[in-house]
Write a protein that holds these residues in place. Structure first.
Motif, PDB file in Angstrom:
ATOM      1  N   UNK A  82      -7.791  -7.665  -0.870  1.00 14.06           N
ATOM      2  CA  UNK A  82      -7.224  -9.295  -0.175  1.00 14.06           C
ATOM      3  C   UNK A  82      -6.836  -9.103   1.083  1.00 14.06           C
ATOM      4  N   UNK A  83      -5.791  -8.147   1.365  1.00  9.48           N
ATOM      5  CA  UNK A  83      -4.935  -8.283   2.502  1.00  9.48           C
ATOM      6  C   UNK A  83      -5.199  -7.309   3.668  1.00  9.48           C
ATOM      7  N   UNK A  84      -6.213  -6.199   3.181  1.00  2.00           N
ATOM      8  CA  UNK A  84      -6.186  -5.525   4.350  1.00  2.00           C
ATOM      9  C   UNK A  84      -6.935  -5.774   5.690  1.00  2.00           C
ATOM     10  N   UNK A  85      -7.933  -6.545   5.810  1.00  2.00           N
ATOM     11  CA  UNK A  85      -8.590  -7.111   6.897  1.00  2.00           C
ATOM     12  C   UNK A  85      -7.672  -7.987   7.700  1.00  2.00           C
ATOM     13  N   UNK A 135      -1.687   5.417  -3.474  1.00  2.00           N
ATOM     14  CA  UNK A 135      -1.275   3.951  -3.240  1.00  2.00           C
ATOM     15  C   UNK A 135       0.125   4.094  -3.132  1.00  2.00           C
ATOM     16  N   UNK A 136       0.775   4.609  -3.620  1.00  2.00           N
ATOM     17  CA  UNK A 136       2.407   4.695  -3.333  1.00  2.00           C
ATOM     18  C   UNK A 136       2.669   5.360  -2.041  1.00  2.00           C
ATOM     19  N   UNK A 137       1.946   6.273  -1.495  1.00  3.29           N
ATOM     20  CA  UNK A 137       1.936   6.902  -0.167  1.00  3.29           C
ATOM     21  C   UNK A 137       1.805   5.800   0.857  1.00  3.29           C
ATOM     22  N   UNK A 138       0.698   5.157   0.755  1.00  2.00           N
ATOM     23  CA  UNK A 138       0.150   4.168   1.752  1.00  2.00           C
ATOM     24  C   UNK A 138       1.217   2.893   1.732  1.00  2.00           C
ATOM     25  N   UNK A 139       1.550   2.587   0.551  1.00  2.00           N
ATOM     26  CA  UNK A 139       2.563   1.320   0.514  1.00  2.00           C
ATOM     27  C   UNK A 139       4.037   1.732   1.215  1.00  2.00           C
ATOM     28  N   UNK A 140       4.418   3.006   1.177  1.00  3.72           N
ATOM     29  CA  UNK A 140       5.589   3.468   1.674  1.00  3.72           C
ATOM     30  C   UNK A 140       5.597   3.478   3.079  1.00  3.72           C
ATOM     31  N   UNK A 141       4.342   4.038   3.527  1.00  6.34           N
ATOM     32  CA  UNK A 141       3.986   4.116   4.838  1.00  6.34           C
ATOM     33  C   UNK A 141       4.059   2.798   5.602  1.00  6.34           C
ATOM     34  N   UNK A 159      -7.565  -9.258 -12.527  1.00  9.66           N
ATOM     35  CA  UNK A 159      -6.376  -8.598 -11.715  1.00  9.66           C
ATOM     36  C   UNK A 159      -6.662  -8.955 -10.144  1.00  9.66           C
ATOM     37  N   UNK A 160      -7.944  -8.898  -9.798  1.00  8.72           N
ATOM     38  CA  UNK A 160      -8.177  -9.269  -8.112  1.00  8.72           C
ATOM     39  C   UNK A 160      -7.629 -10.500  -7.809  1.00  8.72           C
ATOM     40  N   UNK A 161      -7.922 -11.228  -8.941  1.00  6.08           N
ATOM     41  CA  UNK A 161      -7.611 -12.850  -8.386  1.00  6.08           C
ATOM     42  C   UNK A 161      -5.950 -12.752  -8.292  1.00  6.08           C
ATOM     43  N   UNK A 162      -5.362 -12.126  -9.459  1.00  2.00           N
ATOM     44  CA  UNK A 162      -3.838 -12.141  -9.491  1.00  2.00           C
ATOM     45  C   UNK A 162      -3.410 -11.505  -8.040  1.00  2.00           C
ATOM     46  N   UNK A 163      -4.169 -10.625  -7.687  1.00  2.00           N
ATOM     47  CA  UNK A 163      -3.641  -9.780  -6.370  1.00  2.00           C
ATOM     48  C   UNK A 163      -3.659 -10.943  -5.109  1.00  2.00           C
ATOM     49  N   UNK A 164      -4.326 -11.662  -5.224  1.00  2.00           N
ATOM     50  CA  UNK A 164      -4.451 -12.782  -4.226  1.00  2.00           C
ATOM     51  C   UNK A 164      -3.683 -13.833  -4.558  1.00  2.00           C
ATOM     52  N   UNK A 165      -3.225 -14.027  -5.457  1.00  2.00           N
ATOM     53  CA  UNK A 165      -1.875 -14.895  -5.609  1.00  2.00           C
ATOM     54  C   UNK A 165      -0.805 -14.201  -5.457  1.00  2.00           C
ATOM     55  N   UNK A 166      -0.504 -13.052  -5.835  1.00  2.00           N
ATOM     56  CA  UNK A 166       0.798 -12.652  -5.485  1.00  2.00           C
ATOM     57  C   UNK A 166       0.754 -12.296  -3.810  1.00  2.00           C
ATOM     58  N   UNK A 167      -0.352 -12.087  -2.955  1.00  2.00           N
ATOM     59  CA  UNK A 167      -0.420 -11.735  -1.576  1.00  2.00           C
ATOM     60  C   UNK A 167      -0.259 -13.132  -0.965  1.00  2.00           C
ATOM     61  N   UNK A 168      -0.775 -14.245  -1.339  1.00  2.00           N
ATOM     62  CA  UNK A 168      -0.386 -15.655  -0.512  1.00  2.00           C
ATOM     63  C   UNK A 168       1.148 -15.824  -0.824  1.00  2.00           C
ATOM     64  N   UNK A 169       1.343 -15.673  -2.220  1.00  2.00           N
ATOM     65  CA  UNK A 169       2.848 -16.111  -2.354  1.00  2.00           C
ATOM     66  C   UNK A 169       3.941 -15.206  -1.524  1.00  2.00           C
ATOM     67  N   UNK A 195       3.977  -7.070   0.224  1.00  2.00           N
ATOM     68  CA  UNK A 195       2.592  -6.845  -0.501  1.00  2.00           C
ATOM     69  C   UNK A 195       2.824  -5.163  -0.573  1.00  2.00           C
ATOM     70  N   UNK A 196       3.142  -4.439   0.357  1.00  2.00           N
ATOM     71  CA  UNK A 196       3.171  -3.179   0.334  1.00  2.00           C
ATOM     72  C   UNK A 196       4.515  -2.706  -0.711  1.00  2.00           C
ATOM     73  N   UNK A 197       5.519  -3.254  -0.589  1.00  2.00           N
ATOM     74  CA  UNK A 197       6.760  -3.315  -1.432  1.00  2.00           C
ATOM     75  C   UNK A 197       6.194  -3.594  -2.982  1.00  2.00           C
ATOM     76  N   UNK A 198       5.436  -4.430  -3.017  1.00  2.00           N
ATOM     77  CA  UNK A 198       5.211  -4.646  -4.502  1.00  2.00           C
ATOM     78  C   UNK A 198       4.116  -3.718  -5.146  1.00  2.00           C
ATOM     79  N   UNK A 199       3.072  -3.520  -4.176  1.00  2.00           N
ATOM     80  CA  UNK A 199       2.070  -2.388  -4.481  1.00  2.00           C
ATOM     81  C   UNK A 199       2.836  -0.926  -4.805  1.00  2.00           C
TER      82      UNK A 199
END
Length: 383
Positions: free
Chosen positions: A7-10, A61-67, A126-136, A149-153
């Motif tokens: 959702x958020x990458x691009x 995913x944890x490694x990329x989120x921490x980065x 879950x993908x729709x939920x990811x969009x909701x969380x990202x927008x929020x 979003x990275x912290x949440x991931x």
């Protein structure tokens, strides 16, 4: 975890100043990683256990989120490789995990069919939920909340690692490498029915990947402004609706053979992409076609999982899935290079090729049905 990046990458890359060529390079690196490394992860999972690969999915995913949390602008190439490998694991690991646990608990095959469409349904939810969380997370103060979003991931990854490590008890893999190699050749390489099933899976993966790369450029091709964030949940909602049709065709009042169901659905989805390839500019028509395509995919995915249950032993399932995706990854990589660097093909050509592959998938299902009549499949699972 998968949805937060999709959702958020691009949008994140655009925010940090990446141009179109750099975004294309990121995609090329992702699919090259999936081709040259991800192809063998399924076999590795069969050999060392699904639990270790599922933990690796969370760790990546944890490694990329921490980065992203520590560095505001981490290496996009490193992130692309890690997330690509995580996606490769996602495509096979959790399905094989669920099937193995299902058989271990002694459930009937009917409940396994229910699980397949529920997994497709809940993945889209879950993908729709990811969009909701990202927008929020980024709606109020964009500059301040870019890392949210990275912290949440990272939090999701940690929770998943804890639960998988503590709650999932897995028996050691029963086969050595040599035994696995012999079994793989016998049941996968030397069985033409697996080749037909694998080709269908590869065609689906290619068409879906091509669609998600090109749907936004296609829909705004005439220069009009469109709220893509509103169309995204509509596509996933259509996929959820399509998955709910699976029980009707398998065990319900419309009960038909799975191969027949797939032949009709592949033809339908191939026709849809063929129409899209003509580059219709009416937004309503395009969105309607996109939703029909995703409804078809929602029916196709659990149907293919059901056929894998019939034809593929549990201990070879991961390797078969990733091996079948290798041609699709190679084709997508080729199209990205030709389109992104050489400018030798158009977006509509890639979409049309996706439609052609779906027609060929319909043919493979027809031949699979014919071979099933000549030599009925062996069901490796409990009834």
């Amino acid at each position: 975890m998968e949805g937060m990046w999709s959702v958020f990458g691009e949008y994140e890359m655009a925010y940090f100043g990446f141009n179109k060529d750099q975004m294309v390079s990121s995609l090329i690196i992702s699919f090259a990683s999936a081709l040259f490394v991800g192809t063998f992860l399924g076999m590795l999972s069969d050999l060392i256990g699904r639990k270790k690969l599922s933990l690796l999915f969370c760790i990546l995913h944890l490694f990329v989120a921490i980065l992203k949390t520590i560095f505001s602008h981490p290496s996009i190439w490193l992130a692309s490789v890690c997330l690509s490998l995580a996606t490769s694991i996602f495509l096979f690991s959790f399905e094989t995990w669920m099937v193995v646990e299902h058989d271990k608990l002694g459930h009937r095959l009917d409940s396994l069919n229910e699980m397949f469409w529920l997994m497709t349904f809940l993945e889209s939810a879950s993908l729709i939920g990811s969009q909701v969380f990202t927008n929020w997370f980024i709606s109020n103060d964009f500059e301040k909340n870019m890392v949210s979003p990275s912290t949440f991931t990272a939090l999701l990854s940690l929770i998943s690692i804890i639960f998988i490590a503590q709650e999932w008890k897995e028996s050691p893999p029963p086969a050595t490498f040599k035994e696995y190699q012999i079994s793989f050749k016998t049941h996968i390489f030397y069985d033409k029915r697996i080749w037909l099933l694998g080709w269908a899976q590869s065609c689906v993966y290619f068409s879906v990947a091509a669609f998600w790369i090109l749907w936004a450029p296609t829909i705004v091709g005439d220069g009009r402004e469109v709220n893509l964030g509103l169309i995204y949940p509509c596509l996933l909602g259509a996929k959820m609706l399509g998955s709910t049709m699976f029980p009707w065709f398998i065990n319900g009042p419309l009960s038909i053979r799975t191969e027949d169901c797939l032949v009709y659905t592949f033809i339908t989805s191939g026709v849809i992409l063929s129409i899209v390839a003509y580059d219709y500019q009416e937004i309503g028509i395009l969105v309607g076609l996109f939703c029909l395509f995703h409804a078809s995919i929602g029916l196709i995915l659990p149907s293919l999982a059901r056929l894998r249950t019939f034809y593929v032993p549990n201990e070879l399932r991961g390797g078969m899935i990733t091996l079948s995706l290798a041609p699709a990854n190679a084709a997508i990589l080729f199209c990205l290079i030709q389109r992104g660097y050489n400018k030798s093909i158009e977006n509509s050509t890639i979409i049309a090729f996706g439609g052609i592959t779906l027609f060929s998938a319909a043919a493979s299902m027809h031949f699979l049905k014919q071979s099933g009549k000549q030599s009925p499949h062996q069901n490796f699972h409990k009834h």
